[in-house]
Design an enzyme around this catalytic site. Sequence first.
Site, PDB file in Angstrom:
ATOM      1  CG  ASP A   2       2.074 -14.168  26.457  1.00 50.95           C
ATOM      2  OD1 ASP A   2       3.160 -14.375  27.036  1.00 50.95           O
ATOM      3  OD2 ASP A   2       1.168 -15.014  26.413  1.00 50.95           O
TER       4      ASP A   2
ATOM      5  CG  ASP B 179       4.905 -16.875  29.771  1.00 53.60           C
ATOM      6  OD1 ASP B 179       4.618 -16.062  28.868  1.00 53.60           O
ATOM      7  OD2 ASP B 179       4.058 -17.538  30.376  1.00 53.60           O
TER       8      ASP B 179
END
Length: 488
Positions: free
Chosen positions: A274, A72
Site C-alpha cells: 500500500d 494510493d
Amino acid sequence: MKASPLAVAGVVLASAAQAQVVQFDIEKRHAPSLRRRDATIDATLSNEKVQGGYFINVQVGTPGQNITLQLDTGSSDVWVPASTAAICTEVSQQNPGCTFGSFNPDDSSTFQVVGQNLFDITYVDGSSSKGDYIQDNFQINGLTVKNLTMGLGLDTSISNGLVGVGYINDEASLGTTRSTYPNLPVVLQQEKLINTVAFSLWLNDLDASTGSILFGGIDTEKYQGELTRINIISPDGGKTFTEFAVNLYSVQASSQSGTDTLSTSENTLVAVLDSGTTLTYLPQDMAEEAWNEVGATFSSELGLAVVPCSVGNKNGHFSFKFAGADGPTVNVTLSELVLDLFSGGPPPQFSSGPNKGQSICEFGIQNTTDAPYLLGDTFLRSAFVTYDLVNNQIGIAPTNFNSTQTNIVAFASSGAPIPSSTAAPNQSNTGHSSSTQSGLSAASGFQDGGNDNAAPLTSAFSGPGMFVVGMTICYTLLGSAVFSFRWL
C-alpha cells in the site's frame, strides 16, 4: 492506508506511439518541464521523506482547477475536497485548511453530479469523506480524461484528496449504490492508452529525487535480478479481489553479528502492498521483536516506536520473503527504516535514559493488532512492484536504487503475463516461517554492543520541535487514515 500530506513539485509529461504505457515520474522539489516521446506520459510526483506519501498535481474541471492529490494503491476512488467543506473554510491554528487545493463545482463548465449524496468512504481510524459522485475532466499536464467519475468531499475530516488506483471492487460506491464504475486505471485501458489494467511502482530510496508509477508496463532498468510473480490473495477464495494482499512468508533481521527470524502467533501472515501507507505495520509480537533488534522503544507520548537517529547509519537489513520458502525476497536497510519526525529546526532529543541527548527518529516498522497488515512506503521504496489487476498477480524484485537508465516493456495485451517475469515456485498463500532460535543474534550488530538502548523511556522528550512533532504525528495517524472500510 495510512498517509500524510506534503508539498508537490509539479508535473512532467511525455507521450509516445507504440509503447502503450502511461508513466508518472516521482520527483522531489524540482520545477517541471514538458517533454514528449512516443506515447509515454511522464508526470512528476513529490516525495517528502519526513511526512511521507507520494502526491501528484492535477487539474479538475473546465477550466482546470489545480489540486494536489495523494497517489494510493490501497484505495480505488479519485476524490477531491469541495471548496465549501468546513475543513477547507474553517481555518485555524489547529486546522490549516485545504492547503493542497480544493474543487469549486461552480467554476467548472463541464461539472455534473451523477450520484447525489452517494459518495461515502470511511477509514479504520474513523476519519471519513462524504458527498456526491461527480463527473468532470481530469487532467495531468496535457493528458485529459473526460468525464472521469470522482468523489466530491462535501463533509470530510480529511483535507487532501486521493488518486486511488486499486481494484474497482474496493470502490466506495459499493457501500451506497452496490455497484462499481470504471476508475482511473480501467479508464486508461478503455481509452487504449495502455493494453491492460496494470501498473508498476518504483519509489526509489528515501533521499531520491526521482521515481515513477508506470501504467501498462514495466521498466527492466528499475530492478535487480529477476522479476518474480506471486499471487494476490482473495478474501473469498478467488471470486473477488479487493486489495493487493500477499502472503508474507518471513521477516528476518540480519546484521554483521547474525540473522534472526522474527516470530508471530499469527497462523497466516497476509500483508497489503500500500503506497498510501507511510510506514510498515506488522503484528504486535513481530513488531516488538523488530524493535528489540534495533533498540527501538515505544513512545506513549507519540504513539509510535522511536529510535536514536544514529541507528539509520548502522549496517544491516530486514529481509521480507513472500509466498513460501522459494519466493522472492526484498531487503530493507536501516537507512530506509529510520525517518525524521519533522522538518524545520533541530530534532527533539531524548531527555533521559540510555539515549539521553540523542536525536529522536521514527522507526519504519510499527505495530498493529488487526489484519491485514500493511507494507507501506518504508518497505516499498526497496522494491520494484508490478500490480497486475487482470491476472491478480504481483511482480516483485529488489529495486535498483537511483537508476538513470530506462527500458520500458509494455504488456502485450489485456491478460498477458507481466513482461520479463517468472512465477515463484511452490507458492503458498497460507503459513509463514517460524523462528527456531532463541535470543537476538543480530541485535549487537545493529546496536554496537547489545540491546541496552531498548530500555523504556523514563521521561518526556525535549527540544523546540515537539509541537511540530505532535502535528506531524497527527497527520500521520489521521492523514488519509488507514485503509478503506471493506463492503462485502
